[in-house]
Design a protein around this motif. Structure first.
Motif, PDB file in Angstrom:
ATOM      1  N   SER A 143     -50.194 -10.582 -12.410  1.00  0.00           N
ATOM      2  CA  SER A 143     -51.591 -10.661 -13.119  1.00  0.00           C
ATOM      3  C   SER A 143     -52.455 -11.665 -11.665  1.00  0.00           C
ATOM      4  N   PRO A 144     -52.150 -11.558 -10.727  1.00  0.00           N
ATOM      5  CA  PRO A 144     -53.658 -11.981  -9.146  1.00  0.00           C
ATOM      6  C   PRO A 144     -53.915 -10.790  -8.489  1.00  0.00           C
ATOM      7  N   GLY A 145     -52.624 -10.469  -8.802  1.00  0.00           N
ATOM      8  CA  GLY A 145     -52.637  -8.018  -7.930  1.00  0.00           C
ATOM      9  C   GLY A 145     -53.050  -7.567  -8.239  1.00  0.00           C
ATOM     10  N   PHE A 146     -52.973  -7.435  -9.480  1.00  0.00           N
ATOM     11  CA  PHE A 146     -53.269  -6.211 -10.862  1.00  0.00           C
ATOM     12  C   PHE A 146     -55.009  -7.032 -11.217  1.00  0.00           C
ATOM     13  N   LYS A 147     -55.711  -8.169 -10.718  1.00  0.00           N
ATOM     14  CA  LYS A 147     -56.661  -8.002 -10.667  1.00  0.00           C
ATOM     15  C   LYS A 147     -57.664  -8.300  -9.633  1.00  0.00           C
ATOM     16  N   GLN A 148     -56.640  -8.406  -8.474  1.00  0.00           N
ATOM     17  CA  GLN A 148     -57.370  -7.930  -6.917  1.00  0.00           C
ATOM     18  C   GLN A 148     -57.886  -6.508  -6.732  1.00  0.00           C
TER      19      GLN A 148
END
Length: 204
Positions: A107-112
């Motif tokens: 999720s953090p990579g996707f949101k970035q």
């Protein structure tokens, strides 16, 4: 009559839509969440106090939590829901793993990449997400080297959340290792007509 609330940009809504399409269910959907609103209205909160999507209504029964909805629809139709107790809980395990382990890693990579303007992206957050996620996809690849699907030789409810995670991670504009067994499994998904309108969507 079934009714779904949620925007298709949500991975959790995509799980339910993909499940319904595999099952051949007619599932009317109302956009909700983020810019679509609705989720903070008293009526919606009365049915889902979390104010999140998706929300399923089946007659006078309402249900929230995406993987629970996938389980419910499969059990309701008596398809993709293993009758053998051990196979069923093998499928349950992978569904829980998707939600508790794979999703938080990616999720953090996707949101970035997708939800953060380019000038504000944090390369360290992306790198940390990649470092957390790639070993999990390697684990999936090794698992699928031994069997055709997540819970054995046939498609089950367990394959649906994982497919949506693969769609999200592989849609990011970054390189990734080769995972041949996972790639074979996912290519099978993309060949299914039921995947259209879900696994072929761009991320947003």
């Amino acid at each position: 009559m079934l009714q779904l609330w949620g925007r298709l940009s949500s991975i959790n809504v995509r799980k339910v839509v993909l499940c319904a399409q595999v099952l051949g269910l007619e599932l009317p959907r109302t956009d909700a969440g983020l810019t679509h609103g609705i989720v903070d209205t008293p009526d919606y909160r009365a049915r889902n106090p979390n104010g999140l999507v998706p929300l399923l209504q089946d007659g006078d029964f309402t249900l929230w939590e995406s993987n629970a909805i996938v389980r419910y629809l499969c059990a309701r139709e008596n398809r993709l829901y293993p009758s053998d107790l051990r196979q069923r809980f093998d499928a349950e395990r992978w569904m829980d793993w998707q939600q508790t382990t794979l999703n938080p890693a990616g999720s953090p990579g996707f949101k970035q990449w997708i939800r953060t303007p380019a000038a504000q992206r944090n390369a360290q957050v992306i790198a940390q997400s990649v470092a957390a996620t790639e070993p999990l996809f390697a684990l999936l690849d090794e698992h699928l080297s031994r069997q055709a699907f997540m819970a054995g030789d046939a498609l089950t409810m367990a394959d649906i959340p994982i497919a949506c995670e693969v769609h999200r991670w592989w849609g990011l504009p970054q390189p990734r290792p080769a995972w041949p067994h996972l790639e074979r499994w996912y290519a099978g998904w993309l060949a299914r007509p039921a995947s259209r309108g879900v696994l072929d969507l761009p991320l947003s």
